[in-house]
Design a protein around this motif. Structure first.
Motif, PDB file in Angstrom:
ATOM      1  N   THR A 168     -51.945 -22.177  -1.751  1.00 13.95           N
ATOM      2  CA  THR A 168     -50.716 -22.099  -2.831  1.00 13.95           C
ATOM      3  C   THR A 168     -50.555 -21.063  -3.141  1.00 13.95           C
ATOM      4  OG1 THR A 168     -53.178 -21.118  -4.161  1.00 13.95           O
ATOM      5  CG2 THR A 168     -52.910 -24.241  -4.279  1.00 13.95           C
ATOM      6  N   LEU A 169     -49.772 -20.590  -4.370  1.00 10.51           N
ATOM      7  CA  LEU A 169     -49.195 -18.800  -4.369  1.00 10.51           C
ATOM      8  C   LEU A 169     -50.577 -18.416  -4.984  1.00 10.51           C
ATOM      9  CD1 LEU A 169     -47.172 -17.133  -4.518  1.00 10.51           C
ATOM     10  CD2 LEU A 169     -46.434 -17.204  -6.832  1.00 10.51           C
ATOM     11  N   GLN A 170     -51.399 -18.575  -5.579  1.00 11.79           N
ATOM     12  CA  GLN A 170     -52.628 -18.091  -5.881  1.00 11.79           C
ATOM     13  C   GLN A 170     -53.221 -17.831  -4.909  1.00 11.79           C
ATOM     14  OE1 GLN A 170     -54.651 -19.455  -9.407  1.00 11.79           O
ATOM     15  NE2 GLN A 170     -56.949 -18.153  -8.752  1.00 11.79           N
ATOM     16  N   ARG A 171     -53.419 -18.671  -3.778  1.00 11.74           N
ATOM     17  CA  ARG A 171     -54.400 -17.838  -2.938  1.00 11.74           C
ATOM     18  C   ARG A 171     -53.718 -17.226  -1.474  1.00 11.74           C
ATOM     19  NH1 ARG A 171     -56.690 -23.411   1.117  1.00 11.74           N
ATOM     20  NH2 ARG A 171     -57.967 -22.802  -0.617  1.00 11.74           N
ATOM     21  N   ARG A 172     -52.243 -17.282  -1.256  1.00 12.66           N
ATOM     22  CA  ARG A 172     -51.399 -16.948  -0.423  1.00 12.66           C
ATOM     23  C   ARG A 172     -51.528 -14.859  -0.871  1.00 12.66           C
ATOM     24  NH1 ARG A 172     -46.215 -20.065  -0.181  1.00 12.66           N
ATOM     25  NH2 ARG A 172     -46.529 -20.437  -1.793  1.00 12.66           N
ATOM     26  N   LEU A 173     -51.342 -15.120  -2.528  1.00 15.72           N
ATOM     27  CA  LEU A 173     -50.889 -13.452  -3.156  1.00 15.72           C
ATOM     28  C   LEU A 173     -52.398 -12.873  -2.957  1.00 15.72           C
ATOM     29  CD1 LEU A 173     -49.191 -12.272  -4.845  1.00 15.72           C
ATOM     30  CD2 LEU A 173     -50.037 -12.526  -6.309  1.00 15.72           C
ATOM     31  N   ALA A 174     -53.731 -13.921  -3.345  1.00 19.20           N
ATOM     32  CA  ALA A 174     -54.695 -12.886  -3.266  1.00 19.20           C
ATOM     33  C   ALA A 174     -55.433 -12.332  -1.888  1.00 19.20           C
ATOM     34  CB  ALA A 174     -55.767 -14.056  -3.023  1.00 19.20           C
ATOM     35  N   ILE A 175     -54.955 -13.518  -0.623  1.00 16.77           N
ATOM     36  CA  ILE A 175     -55.073 -13.218   0.829  1.00 16.77           C
ATOM     37  C   ILE A 175     -54.420 -12.151   1.328  1.00 16.77           C
ATOM     38  CG2 ILE A 175     -54.983 -14.036   3.060  1.00 16.77           C
ATOM     39  CD1 ILE A 175     -55.562 -16.740   2.262  1.00 16.77           C
ATOM     40  N   PHE A 176     -52.986 -12.605   0.687  1.00 14.62           N
ATOM     41  CA  PHE A 176     -52.226 -11.095   1.208  1.00 14.62           C
ATOM     42  C   PHE A 176     -52.549  -9.271   0.889  1.00 14.62           C
ATOM     43  CE2 PHE A 176     -48.356  -8.512  -0.358  1.00 14.62           C
ATOM     44  CZ  PHE A 176     -47.446  -8.265   1.903  1.00 14.62           C
ATOM     45  N   VAL A 177     -52.457  -9.899  -0.282  1.00 15.84           N
ATOM     46  CA  VAL A 177     -53.545  -8.354  -1.191  1.00 15.84           C
ATOM     47  C   VAL A 177     -54.460  -7.767  -0.155  1.00 15.84           C
ATOM     48  CG1 VAL A 177     -53.884  -7.178  -3.310  1.00 15.84           C
ATOM     49  CG2 VAL A 177     -51.816  -8.272  -3.350  1.00 15.84           C
ATOM     50  N   THR A 178     -55.316  -8.638  -0.725  1.00 18.29           N
ATOM     51  CA  THR A 178     -56.912  -8.286   0.480  1.00 18.29           C
ATOM     52  C   THR A 178     -56.286  -7.724   2.279  1.00 18.29           C
ATOM     53  OG1 THR A 178     -57.720  -9.892  -0.762  1.00 18.29           O
ATOM     54  CG2 THR A 178     -58.943  -8.926   0.842  1.00 18.29           C
ATOM     55  N   LEU A 179     -55.839  -8.495   2.626  1.00 19.47           N
ATOM     56  CA  LEU A 179     -55.150  -8.017   3.569  1.00 19.47           C
ATOM     57  C   LEU A 179     -54.372  -6.303   3.753  1.00 19.47           C
ATOM     58  CD1 LEU A 179     -54.165 -10.422   5.631  1.00 19.47           C
ATOM     59  CD2 LEU A 179     -55.825  -9.273   5.925  1.00 19.47           C
ATOM     60  N   ILE A 180     -53.500  -6.271   2.898  1.00 17.70           N
ATOM     61  CA  ILE A 180     -53.274  -4.566   2.845  1.00 17.70           C
ATOM     62  C   ILE A 180     -54.000  -4.038   2.048  1.00 17.70           C
ATOM     63  CG2 ILE A 180     -52.087  -3.829   0.654  1.00 17.70           C
ATOM     64  CD1 ILE A 180     -50.069  -5.257   2.626  1.00 17.70           C
TER      65      ILE A 180
ATOM     66  N   LEU B 205     -48.652 -15.535 -15.997  1.00 20.76           N
ATOM     67  CA  LEU B 205     -46.729 -16.143 -15.789  1.00 20.76           C
ATOM     68  C   LEU B 205     -46.069 -16.419 -15.576  1.00 20.76           C
ATOM     69  CD1 LEU B 205     -47.207 -11.549 -15.383  1.00 20.76           C
ATOM     70  CD2 LEU B 205     -47.372 -12.621 -17.463  1.00 20.76           C
ATOM     71  N   MET B 206     -46.190 -17.419 -14.607  1.00 20.11           N
ATOM     72  CA  MET B 206     -45.084 -18.027 -13.270  1.00 20.11           C
ATOM     73  C   MET B 206     -45.683 -19.356 -14.336  1.00 20.11           C
ATOM     74  SD  MET B 206     -45.475 -16.621  -9.617  1.00 20.11           S
ATOM     75  CE  MET B 206     -44.393 -17.753  -9.458  1.00 20.11           C
TER      76      MET B 206
ATOM     77  N   ILE C 184     -40.917 -23.854  -9.092  1.00 21.30           N
ATOM     78  CA  ILE C 184     -39.642 -22.549 -10.215  1.00 21.30           C
ATOM     79  C   ILE C 184     -38.122 -22.626  -9.646  1.00 21.30           C
ATOM     80  CG2 ILE C 184     -38.828 -20.513 -10.497  1.00 21.30           C
ATOM     81  CD1 ILE C 184     -42.189 -20.250 -10.662  1.00 21.30           C
ATOM     82  N   ALA C 185     -38.336 -23.178  -8.628  1.00 18.16           N
ATOM     83  CA  ALA C 185     -36.876 -22.948  -7.812  1.00 18.16           C
ATOM     84  C   ALA C 185     -36.519 -24.546  -7.745  1.00 18.16           C
ATOM     85  CB  ALA C 185     -36.821 -22.909  -6.319  1.00 18.16           C
ATOM     86  N   THR C 186     -37.649 -25.532  -8.254  1.00 17.77           N
ATOM     87  CA  THR C 186     -36.682 -26.740  -8.728  1.00 17.77           C
ATOM     88  C   THR C 186     -36.673 -26.738 -10.501  1.00 17.77           C
ATOM     89  OG1 THR C 186     -38.723 -27.948  -6.715  1.00 17.77           O
ATOM     90  CG2 THR C 186     -37.665 -29.061  -8.911  1.00 17.77           C
ATOM     91  N   VAL C 187     -36.727 -26.454 -11.172  1.00 19.71           N
ATOM     92  CA  VAL C 187     -37.373 -26.207 -12.779  1.00 19.71           C
ATOM     93  C   VAL C 187     -35.792 -25.245 -12.281  1.00 19.71           C
ATOM     94  CG1 VAL C 187     -37.706 -25.351 -14.907  1.00 19.71           C
ATOM     95  CG2 VAL C 187     -38.623 -25.569 -13.022  1.00 19.71           C
ATOM     96  N   LEU C 188     -35.567 -23.913 -12.323  1.00 20.47           N
ATOM     97  CA  LEU C 188     -34.271 -23.318 -11.844  1.00 20.47           C
ATOM     98  C   LEU C 188     -33.298 -23.820 -11.404  1.00 20.47           C
ATOM     99  CD1 LEU C 188     -32.944 -20.531 -12.914  1.00 20.47           C
ATOM    100  CD2 LEU C 188     -33.331 -20.142 -10.369  1.00 20.47           C
ATOM    101  N   GLU C 189     -33.282 -24.851 -10.567  1.00 15.71           N
ATOM    102  CA  GLU C 189     -32.022 -25.542 -10.634  1.00 15.71           C
ATOM    103  C   GLU C 189     -31.409 -27.031 -11.142  1.00 15.71           C
ATOM    104  OE1 GLU C 189     -33.506 -27.419  -6.802  1.00 15.71           O
ATOM    105  OE2 GLU C 189     -32.880 -25.443  -5.487  1.00 15.71           O
ATOM    106  N   GLU C 190     -32.712 -27.556 -11.977  1.00 11.20           N
ATOM    107  CA  GLU C 190     -32.750 -28.330 -12.758  1.00 11.20           C
ATOM    108  C   GLU C 190     -32.005 -28.070 -14.408  1.00 11.20           C
ATOM    109  OE1 GLU C 190     -36.510 -29.977 -13.486  1.00 11.20           O
ATOM    110  OE2 GLU C 190     -36.039 -31.507 -11.474  1.00 11.20           O
ATOM    111  N   ARG C 191     -32.424 -26.275 -14.416  1.00  8.47           N
ATOM    112  CA  ARG C 191     -32.033 -26.097 -15.908  1.00  8.47           C
ATOM    113  C   ARG C 191     -30.548 -25.317 -15.652  1.00  8.47           C
ATOM    114  NH1 ARG C 191     -36.086 -27.957 -17.075  1.00  8.47           N
ATOM    115  NH2 ARG C 191     -38.049 -27.591 -18.239  1.00  8.47           N
ATOM    116  N   SER C 192     -30.712 -24.806 -14.243  1.00 13.95           N
ATOM    117  CA  SER C 192     -28.786 -24.247 -14.334  1.00 13.95           C
ATOM    118  C   SER C 192     -27.818 -25.694 -13.865  1.00 13.95           C
ATOM    119  CB  SER C 192     -28.984 -23.963 -11.949  1.00 13.95           C
ATOM    120  OG  SER C 192     -27.773 -23.656 -12.424  1.00 13.95           O
ATOM    121  N   ALA C 193     -28.298 -27.163 -13.779  1.00 13.36           N
ATOM    122  CA  ALA C 193     -27.162 -28.433 -13.414  1.00 13.36           C
ATOM    123  C   ALA C 193     -27.049 -28.786 -14.975  1.00 13.36           C
ATOM    124  CB  ALA C 193     -28.559 -29.268 -13.047  1.00 13.36           C
ATOM    125  N   MET C 194     -28.166 -28.414 -15.959  1.00 19.96           N
ATOM    126  CA  MET C 194     -28.501 -28.864 -16.862  1.00 19.96           C
ATOM    127  C   MET C 194     -26.844 -28.546 -17.736  1.00 19.96           C
ATOM    128  SD  MET C 194     -31.736 -30.440 -18.534  1.00 19.96           S
ATOM    129  CE  MET C 194     -32.810 -29.498 -18.198  1.00 19.96           C
TER     130      MET C 194
END
Length: 536
Positions: A6-18, A200-201, A209-219
């Protein structure tokens, strides 16, 4: 199939590594700096100690005596070792023989390590690292001179590397603790940051989010209404395909993003919506021969206005169809009214004939024919727009049906407008004014409504007066407000429509009213006639 993180896990690991990487680099740099500093400090301590011992008179006397073991020198060097926290202080004669040593058994034996030769040969101070009887150590050498300046020996002061390592470890211990604490705090912060970003997301993953954006753009792109969105500065930030198509028909082919909205939509009120935070709905504007039905509303996020959006639909095709239908309807209404009026006349004539009042019947018929023919001829001859002419004929008959006297004064010729949509605004203006005037005189003994039309110097003047009840000052201030009426519920829209139509035509309206006397509305409208009106 392997489940993606998940984004949350990836972000937590990434920030921890930094955080870990940053702390590791910082710790490494501080460790180097601390080691170098301690090394320099210990070298300075050892060298100063060696200088101190080399300058002692007692040491000079011992070296000039031919005594291998001197207890006083042993005690003195032991005292110096304890006072300076060094590991050894060794006094050497000019041949490199120990005259003192922490281990008395080694006194009288040659110095070990080989690094003493530089001082013995060159009589220079220096610091080195070598292995001796006490192990590998940092050594500082200082030459000894007697009172006459003769070189008589040297002093070696040493600090074992194990002791230096212990000192460095002691100095770095708080740094270790700080690093561990920083890792813990950084890890907690990374988790909290990841949760905050996720919140926030809207708890959506990037792929979602990309799917929702594509759907909203298509509509957005597939909707049949034009959409234009602006930011707080009134700059265009978004347009959909339908809006671009409408602008293309108007001859606007350039990129609209970033432009001032009033340059793109001259008739828009989006900036007004931004200031008032109130929507403006179902408003008609005309641009480059196109009629648009537009709705303008503010965009609010978390109780703050961040922009405004306009949705509009091209009503030109509908307006063209309405033009044809309106013309037919107006003529139909005129014929209906005239039919009613004609039937009334037939009934009068029938009665007179039945009573054998032939002379009166002839006079009545002649008068009726003269009046109606003259009025119809006046309208058809002076009003060049057939839609407006048909409307006036029908309205004239309707007013007379209501038992109201109607005077129509057409001063000169009223040409057809260059803008074909102007006639519909005129119908709205004149129709509502006459309807209000007829209603206002119903309770009066004198029921008179007058309409005057005059075209001069590209300006059309419309004046409607009545002998109704009139209005006081308070009523005059509210009369153009939508929904306000002195005639009961579900009324109060006619004058609001009149004001909107006058605004659309860039005209201006004057009103005078007196209680018990009546009301006069005078409207001035810029009016560009068609180029071939003179020939019509």
């Amino acid at each position: 199939m392997r489940r993606k993180w998940t984004l949350q896990r990836r972000l937590a690991i990434f920030v921890t590594l930094i955080v870990l990487l940053s702390l590791a680099v910082t710790f490494y740099m501080i460790s180097l700096e601390t080691t170098d500093t301690i090394q320099e400090q210990e070298e300075e301590i050892a060298l100063n100690t060696a200088r101190l011992v080399a300058g002692t008179n007692m040491v000079h006397q011992v070296l000039e005596e031919d005594v291998k073991v001197n207890e006083e020198l042993q005690q003195y060097t032991q005292y110096v070792i304890e006072a300076t926290n060094t590991d050894f202080v060794v006094v050497l004669d000019r041949n490199g023989i120990r005259r003192s040593h922490p281990n008395p058994d080694l006194v009288g034996l040659p110095f070990e390590g080989g690094d003493e030769k530089k001082t013995l040969e060159t009589q220079e101070e220096y610091v080195s690292t070598a292995r001796g009887t006490l192990g590998e150590s940092l050594r500082a050498f200082s030459p000894i001179y007697n009172e006459t300046g003769e070189f008589i020996g040297a002093v070696a002061v040493g600090i074992t590397l194990n002791q230096i390592d212990d000192i460095i470890g002691t100095m770095l211990r708080p740094l270790y603790m700080g690093m561990v604490l920083s890792i813990i705090v950084g890890g907690i912060g990374a988790v909290l940051l990841a949760r905050r970003v996720k919140s926030l997301m809207y708890n959506l993953e990037p792929e979602e989010i990309a799917t929702v954006l594509e759907e909203r753009s298509a509509m957005l792109e597939s909707t049949k209404e034009g959409i234009v969105a602006i930011d707080n500065n009134g700059r265009v930030r978004l347009t959909n395909a339908e809006a671009k198509e409408v602008f293309r028909k108007m001859g606007v082919n350039e990129n609209l993003i970033g432009q001032d909205v009033e340059q793109v939509l001259p008739g828009t009120k989006l900036k007004e919506v931004l200031k008032s935070n109130k929507p403006i709905l179902d408003r008609k504007i005309r641009m480059e021969g196109f009629e648009l039905l537009i709705n303008e509303v503010p965009i609010r996020i978390k109780h703050q206005t961040v922009g405004a959006i306009a949705t509009f639909k091209d009503k030109t095709d509908v307006a063209m169809l309405a033009e044809q239908l309106t013309g037919v309807k107006l003529y139909a209404n005129a014929l209906r009214a005239q039919t009613h009026e004609f039937m009334n006349t037939i009934h009068v004539l029938q009665g007179l004939i039945h009573l054998k009042q032939y002379d009166q019947a002839a006079d009545y018929l002649a008068r009726f024919t003269e009046v109606t023919g003259h009025e119809t001829e006046q309208i058809m001859g002076n009003v060049k727009d057939t839609v407006l002419a048909g409307f006036l004929i029908g309205k004239q008959s309707y007013i007379r049906e209501q038992g109201v006297d109607f005077n129509l004064d057409i001063q000169g010729s009223i040409p057809k407008s260059e803008d074909k949509d102007v006639v519909y605004e005129l119908v709205t203006i004149v129709g509502n004014l006459l309807t209000n005037a007829v209603e206002s005189v119903q309770s009066k003994d004198t029921k008179l409504v007058e309409l005057s039309l005059r075209f001069k110097e590209n300006e059309l003047r419309i004046e409607v007066s009545d002998t109704g009840e009139g209005m006081n000052q308070e009523q005059q201030e509210k009369v153009f407000k939508k929904g306000y009426s002195t005639k009961g519920a579900d009324r109060g829209f006619g004058l609001a429509l009149i004001e909107q139509s006058v605004t659309n035509l860039k005209g201006h309206l004057l009103m005078t009213s007196d209680i018990g006397v009546g009301t006069i509305f005078t409207i001035y409208i810029p009016f560009e006639k068609q180029g071939d009106n003179e020939q019509q």
